[in-house]
Design a protein around this motif. Structure first.
Motif, mmCIF file in Angstrom:
data_model
loop_
_atom_site.group_PDB
_atom_site.id
_atom_site.type_symbol
_atom_site.label_atom_id
_atom_site.label_comp_id
_atom_site.label_asym_id
_atom_site.label_seq_id
_atom_site.Cartn_x
_atom_site.Cartn_y
_atom_site.Cartn_z
ATOM 1 N N THR A 45 9.278 3.527 10.265
ATOM 2 C CA THR A 45 9.205 4.514 9.183
ATOM 3 C C THR A 45 9.170 3.831 7.825
ATOM 4 O O THR A 45 8.494 4.311 6.909
ATOM 5 C CB THR A 45 10.384 5.505 9.243
ATOM 6 N N GLN A 46 9.849 2.708 7.682
ATOM 7 C CA GLN A 46 9.794 1.990 6.398
ATOM 8 C C GLN A 46 8.426 1.352 6.196
ATOM 9 O O GLN A 46 7.914 1.312 5.081
ATOM 10 C CB GLN A 46 10.893 0.931 6.336
ATOM 11 N N VAL A 47 7.818 0.867 7.266
ATOM 12 C CA VAL A 47 6.470 0.306 7.166
ATOM 13 C C VAL A 47 5.481 1.382 6.732
ATOM 14 O O VAL A 47 4.566 1.131 5.944
ATOM 15 C CB VAL A 47 6.042 -0.310 8.518
ATOM 16 N N ASN A 48 5.671 2.603 7.228
ATOM 17 C CA ASN A 48 4.757 3.699 6.916
ATOM 18 C C ASN A 48 5.172 4.506 5.688
ATOM 19 O O ASN A 48 4.561 5.523 5.385
ATOM 20 C CB ASN A 48 4.661 4.636 8.125
ATOM 21 N N SER A 49 6.181 4.040 4.982
ATOM 22 C CA SER A 49 6.692 4.765 3.825
ATOM 23 C C SER A 49 5.662 4.833 2.700
ATOM 24 O O SER A 49 4.937 3.865 2.423
ATOM 25 C CB SER A 49 7.962 4.085 3.305
ATOM 26 N N SER A 50 5.635 5.968 2.021
ATOM 27 C CA SER A 50 4.715 6.148 0.890
ATOM 28 C C SER A 50 5.146 5.310 -0.311
ATOM 29 O O SER A 50 4.381 5.154 -1.274
ATOM 30 C CB SER A 50 4.667 7.623 0.487
ATOM 31 N N VAL A 51 6.357 4.754 -0.275
ATOM 32 C CA VAL A 51 6.824 3.902 -1.362
ATOM 33 C C VAL A 51 6.031 2.597 -1.404
ATOM 34 O O VAL A 51 5.821 2.016 -2.467
ATOM 35 C CB VAL A 51 8.335 3.600 -1.193
ATOM 36 N N ARG A 52 5.549 2.172 -0.244
ATOM 37 C CA ARG A 52 4.778 0.936 -0.202
ATOM 38 C C ARG A 52 3.406 1.142 -0.848
ATOM 39 O O ARG A 52 2.724 2.134 -0.576
ATOM 40 C CB ARG A 52 4.596 0.461 1.243
ATOM 41 N N PRO A 53 2.958 0.194 -1.656
ATOM 42 C CA PRO A 53 1.627 0.303 -2.264
ATOM 43 C C PRO A 53 0.527 0.297 -1.204
ATOM 44 O O PRO A 53 0.666 -0.317 -0.146
ATOM 45 C CB PRO A 53 1.534 -0.948 -3.146
ATOM 46 N N ALA A 54 -0.555 0.966 -1.504
ATOM 47 C CA ALA A 54 -1.687 1.014 -0.576
ATOM 48 C C ALA A 54 -2.219 -0.385 -0.274
ATOM 49 O O ALA A 54 -2.641 -0.674 0.849
ATOM 50 C CB ALA A 54 -2.796 1.886 -1.153
#
Length: 285
Positions: A45-54
């Motif tokens: 879920t952290q890998v797929n988090s929207s917080v991560r830049p594209a």
């Protein structure tokens, strides 16, 4: 060779199953309204988090962060040290994952480093991660720039120490053994050292490794074992058989650096990022 192949196959099956369990934890079982909150903090879920830049997420198919961190047996209550996080690609996953129950430490270059690149990189990292309104969670920074600065000490007692594509950098000023020794000291007994590194052909000399940025598995294992670690497992999660490891500008010829610019760019993009070893070492009890 057959035994090693069998071990690699077993490991990949195990890690795939573990990842599947992690991914399934994102769903809330019927009749348990608290299940979602209890299971939402997974590596996946952290890998797929929207917080991560594209731009970060676009590189996941080369770096396999969920599978890699699962292989390193990461848990949300751990104290984790990331060695030389650079711009923070893995930090954007690790800090949120450890925010509630664990502790995330970035062992970065010194803010006053005499090396301009190091100094600028540390400043950029601090601007993003060391401020009250950042979205990741607490990030504790320690200095690691041997032999000038080294704050990897025994009082840290980390559960996990992780380093991604850095061994060749330590070799440039003959500090690779010193860093492995320090990681051993900072890790608690029974803890895990996770290493991802560009993988050189076995015949590469030390000079070839430094020039190309590729390091042999045997050399990394030698450094770790001399420090006191035991190799527990290896994985082909980050392997790339298309990588010939023979380029004009070494590993930096490939993406994301693409040091040759537009020269043969399509060819190097087709290769993708480098072939990498993924090794899990254990500090003996």
């Amino acid at each position: 060779m057959l035994a090693r192949n069998a071990l690699s196959t077993t490991l990949l099956i195990t890690f795939s199953a573990a990842l599947a369990v992690s991914l399934s934890g994102c769903s809330s079982p019927a009749g348990n309204p608290n299940a979602a909150s209890l299971s939402s903090n997974t590596v996946a879920t952290q890998v797929n988090s929207s917080v991560r830049p594209a731009a970060d997420r676009a590189r996941d198919h080369y770096r396999h962060p969920a599978e890699t961190l699962t292989f390193f047996q990461l848990e949300p209550h751990h104290t984790v040290v990331e060695i030389w996080p650079g711009a923070g690609w893995y930090s954007r996953i690790l800090a949120p994952y450890l925010r509630d129950k664990g502790r995330f430490i970035a062992a970065h270059w010194a803010a006053d480093s005499p090396v301009t690149f190091f100094r600028n990189s540390r400043a950029a990292f601090d601007r993003e991660f060391v401020q009250s309104d950042q979205p990741y969670g607490p990030v504790h920074v320690r200095m690691l720039e041997p032999p000038r600065q080294n704050q990897l000490t025994a009082e840290i007692q980390a559960d996990r120490i992780l380093t991604f594509r850095n061994v060749h950098n330590w070799m440039r000023n003959d500090q690779e053994q010193a860093v492995f020794n320090s990681m051993f000291v900072a890790l608690k007994a029974g803890g895990v050292l996770g290493v991802v590194e560009h993988r050189a052909p076995p015949q590469f000399s030390r000079a070839q490794m430094i020039k190309s940025g590729y390091v042999s598995e045997a050399y990394v294992q030698k450094l770790a074992e001399k420090a006191g670690f035991i190799l527990e497992a290896s994985s082909e999660i980050n392997a790339n058989p298309a990588d010939s490891k023979n380029y004009p500008a070494g590993v930096w010829t490939l993406p994301p650096t693409l040091r040759l610019g537009e020269t043969d760019k399509a060819r190097y993009l087709a290769v993708g990022e480098s072939d990498r070893m993924t090794l899990r070492f254990r500090k003996p009890l």
